[in-house]
Design a protein around this motif. Sequence first.
Motif, PDB file in Angstrom:
ATOM      1  N   GLY A  74      67.116  38.344   1.966  1.00  0.00           N
ATOM      2  CA  GLY A  74      65.979  37.637   1.380  1.00  0.00           C
ATOM      3  C   GLY A  74      65.969  36.143   1.658  1.00  0.00           C
ATOM      4  O   GLY A  74      65.255  35.400   0.979  1.00  0.00           O
ATOM      5  N   GLU A  75      66.721  35.686   2.672  1.00  0.00           N
ATOM      6  CA  GLU A  75      66.838  34.261   2.950  1.00  0.00           C
ATOM      7  C   GLU A  75      66.822  33.993   4.450  1.00  0.00           C
ATOM      8  O   GLU A  75      67.231  34.834   5.243  1.00  0.00           O
ATOM      9  N   PHE A  76      66.377  32.786   4.821  1.00  0.00           N
ATOM     10  CA  PHE A  76      66.459  32.354   6.215  1.00  0.00           C
ATOM     11  C   PHE A  76      66.282  30.845   6.280  1.00  0.00           C
ATOM     12  O   PHE A  76      65.950  30.197   5.282  1.00  0.00           O
ATOM     13  N   THR A  77      66.548  30.284   7.450  1.00  0.00           N
ATOM     14  CA  THR A  77      66.246  28.876   7.692  1.00  0.00           C
ATOM     15  C   THR A  77      65.290  28.790   8.876  1.00  0.00           C
ATOM     16  O   THR A  77      65.257  29.664   9.747  1.00  0.00           O
ATOM     17  N   ALA A  78      64.478  27.744   8.894  1.00  0.00           N
ATOM     18  CA  ALA A  78      63.602  27.445  10.029  1.00  0.00           C
ATOM     19  C   ALA A  78      64.022  26.076  10.552  1.00  0.00           C
ATOM     20  O   ALA A  78      63.936  25.079   9.830  1.00  0.00           O
ATOM     21  N   ASN A  79      64.500  26.049  11.778  1.00  0.00           N
ATOM     22  CA  ASN A  79      65.090  24.847  12.350  1.00  0.00           C
ATOM     23  C   ASN A  79      64.141  24.183  13.338  1.00  0.00           C
ATOM     24  O   ASN A  79      63.487  24.860  14.137  1.00  0.00           O
ATOM     25  N   PHE A  80      64.080  22.867  13.297  1.00  0.00           N
ATOM     26  CA  PHE A  80      63.163  22.086  14.127  1.00  0.00           C
ATOM     27  C   PHE A  80      63.655  22.070  15.575  1.00  0.00           C
ATOM     28  O   PHE A  80      64.805  21.743  15.853  1.00  0.00           O
ATOM     29  N   VAL A  81      62.762  22.428  16.502  1.00  0.00           N
ATOM     30  CA  VAL A  81      63.105  22.426  17.925  1.00  0.00           C
ATOM     31  C   VAL A  81      62.609  21.133  18.562  1.00  0.00           C
ATOM     32  O   VAL A  81      61.406  20.918  18.706  1.00  0.00           O
ATOM     33  N   SER A  82      63.528  20.273  18.929  1.00  0.00           N
ATOM     34  CA  SER A  82      63.206  19.016  19.611  1.00  0.00           C
ATOM     35  C   SER A  82      63.475  19.177  21.104  1.00  0.00           C
ATOM     36  O   SER A  82      64.149  20.119  21.540  1.00  0.00           O
ATOM     37  N   TYR A  83      62.956  18.240  21.878  1.00  0.00           N
ATOM     38  CA  TYR A  83      63.068  18.333  23.329  1.00  0.00           C
ATOM     39  C   TYR A  83      64.527  18.403  23.785  1.00  0.00           C
ATOM     40  O   TYR A  83      64.861  19.138  24.713  1.00  0.00           O
ATOM     41  N   ASP A  84      65.397  17.666  23.111  1.00  0.00           N
ATOM     42  CA  ASP A  84      66.802  17.655  23.523  1.00  0.00           C
ATOM     43  C   ASP A  84      67.506  18.980  23.240  1.00  0.00           C
ATOM     44  O   ASP A  84      68.575  19.245  23.801  1.00  0.00           O
ATOM     45  N   LEU A  85      66.910  19.832  22.402  1.00  0.00           N
ATOM     46  CA  LEU A  85      67.512  21.133  22.090  1.00  0.00           C
ATOM     47  C   LEU A  85      66.774  22.295  22.763  1.00  0.00           C
ATOM     48  O   LEU A  85      67.024  23.464  22.447  1.00  0.00           O
ATOM     49  N   ARG A  86      65.898  21.964  23.706  1.00  0.00           N
ATOM     50  CA  ARG A  86      65.074  23.008  24.326  1.00  0.00           C
ATOM     51  C   ARG A  86      65.917  24.062  25.051  1.00  0.00           C
ATOM     52  O   ARG A  86      65.638  25.263  24.955  1.00  0.00           O
ATOM     53  N   GLU A  87      66.957  23.648  25.763  1.00  0.00           N
ATOM     54  CA  GLU A  87      67.775  24.608  26.495  1.00  0.00           C
ATOM     55  C   GLU A  87      68.592  25.481  25.536  1.00  0.00           C
ATOM     56  O   GLU A  87      68.746  26.684  25.755  1.00  0.00           O
ATOM     57  N   ALA A  88      69.096  24.869  24.476  1.00  0.00           N
ATOM     58  CA  ALA A  88      69.832  25.643  23.470  1.00  0.00           C
ATOM     59  C   ALA A  88      68.917  26.660  22.810  1.00  0.00           C
ATOM     60  O   ALA A  88      69.295  27.821  22.584  1.00  0.00           O
ATOM     61  N   MET A  89      67.691  26.235  22.501  1.00  0.00           N
ATOM     62  CA  MET A  89      66.722  27.159  21.900  1.00  0.00           C
ATOM     63  C   MET A  89      66.464  28.329  22.831  1.00  0.00           C
ATOM     64  O   MET A  89      66.442  29.498  22.421  1.00  0.00           O
ATOM     65  N   ASN A  90      66.280  28.028  24.112  1.00  0.00           N
ATOM     66  CA  ASN A  90      66.006  29.082  25.084  1.00  0.00           C
ATOM     67  C   ASN A  90      67.192  30.041  25.204  1.00  0.00           C
ATOM     68  O   ASN A  90      67.014  31.262  25.319  1.00  0.00           O
ATOM     69  N   THR A  91      68.404  29.509  25.145  1.00  0.00           N
ATOM     70  CA  THR A  91      69.601  30.354  25.210  1.00  0.00           C
ATOM     71  C   THR A  91      69.619  31.364  24.067  1.00  0.00           C
ATOM     72  O   THR A  91      70.013  32.517  24.250  1.00  0.00           O
ATOM     73  N   THR A  92      69.166  30.930  22.883  1.00  0.00           N
ATOM     74  CA  THR A  92      69.195  31.830  21.726  1.00  0.00           C
ATOM     75  C   THR A  92      68.123  32.913  21.783  1.00  0.00           C
ATOM     76  O   THR A  92      68.103  33.800  20.926  1.00  0.00           O
ATOM     77  N   SER A  93      67.250  32.851  22.782  1.00  0.00           N
ATOM     78  CA  SER A  93      66.244  33.910  22.934  1.00  0.00           C
ATOM     79  C   SER A  93      66.787  35.117  23.690  1.00  0.00           C
ATOM     80  O   SER A  93      66.106  36.141  23.794  1.00  0.00           O
ATOM     81  N   ALA A  94      68.008  35.016  24.217  1.00  0.00           N
ATOM     82  CA  ALA A  94      68.602  36.128  24.971  1.00  0.00           C
ATOM     83  C   ALA A  94      68.826  37.335  24.057  1.00  0.00           C
ATOM     84  O   ALA A  94      69.137  37.175  22.870  1.00  0.00           O
ATOM     85  N   PRO A  95      68.684  38.539  24.586  1.00  0.00           N
ATOM     86  CA  PRO A  95      68.875  39.756  23.767  1.00  0.00           C
ATOM     87  C   PRO A  95      70.353  40.052  23.526  1.00  0.00           C
ATOM     88  O   PRO A  95      70.924  40.971  24.118  1.00  0.00           O
ATOM     89  N   ALA A  96      70.974  39.263  22.660  1.00  0.00           N
ATOM     90  CA  ALA A  96      72.393  39.465  22.339  1.00  0.00           C
ATOM     91  C   ALA A  96      72.557  40.695  21.457  1.00  0.00           C
ATOM     92  O   ALA A  96      71.663  41.039  20.675  1.00  0.00           O
ATOM     93  N   PRO A  97      73.691  41.373  21.547  1.00  0.00           N
ATOM     94  CA  PRO A  97      73.919  42.545  20.680  1.00  0.00           C
ATOM     95  C   PRO A  97      73.991  42.138  19.215  1.00  0.00           C
ATOM     96  O   PRO A  97      74.372  41.013  18.885  1.00  0.00           O
ATOM     97  N   ARG A  98      73.602  43.052  18.345  1.00  0.00           N
ATOM     98  CA  ARG A  98      73.626  42.774  16.908  1.00  0.00           C
ATOM     99  C   ARG A  98      75.046  42.380  16.478  1.00  0.00           C
ATOM    100  O   ARG A  98      76.026  43.011  16.867  1.00  0.00           O
TER     101      ARG A  98
END
Length: 200
Positions: A74-98
């Motif tokens: 029942g909880e989550f966080t929403a984190n701000f995506v800034s330009y300097d974190l764009r590559e890190a954000m994209n990395t987290t879009s990979a289909p990692a195993p649960r």
Amino acid sequence: MFYDAGENAHGLSHDPFKAIVSPRPIGWIGSRAADGSLNLAPYSFFNAVSDAPKLVMFSSSGRKDSVSNIEETGEFTANFVSYDLREAMNTTSAPAPRGKSEFELAGLTAVTGHMVAAPFVAEAYAALECKVTEMFQPKALDGTLSNSYMVIGQVVGIHIREEAIRDGRFDMAKVRPVGRMGYMDYCESGDVFEMFRPKR
């Protein structure tokens, strides 16, 4: 041109729908499963929907780990995506195993929230701690359920890094938010201008 959206008969090489509804803020959603494993994933169907109370929503195309984790806790966080974190954000879009932490995959620091147990990104200029108010699958005109899962959460805590504040405001020129457009396109909103509403 005009086309029947239900038939998706645009005749173009790519569906233009998401390019038209753009730019969209990115909901970089942090969650913790009941077993304690961490997840971080970006969602481009994300926005604020109310400021009193403060509510945000994101929608997942399909039942992904974020949705499963949030159902459990029942909880989550929403984190701000800034330009300097764009590559890190994209990395987290990979289909990692649960159970595999995208924080680790992207070299990010996971910090447990103050008011929720979900993790937030320490490197982000801002993060929202949220508790779920509603989760549902939106319906089509004919009443059939979509394949998307919408999560609405009330913001109960807000983190802002001190260097992101200037003259009492969250400095948009400094934080340079990244937006999602259509196709594989993104935009960076570093150029800021003001417009004041007209007075009657």
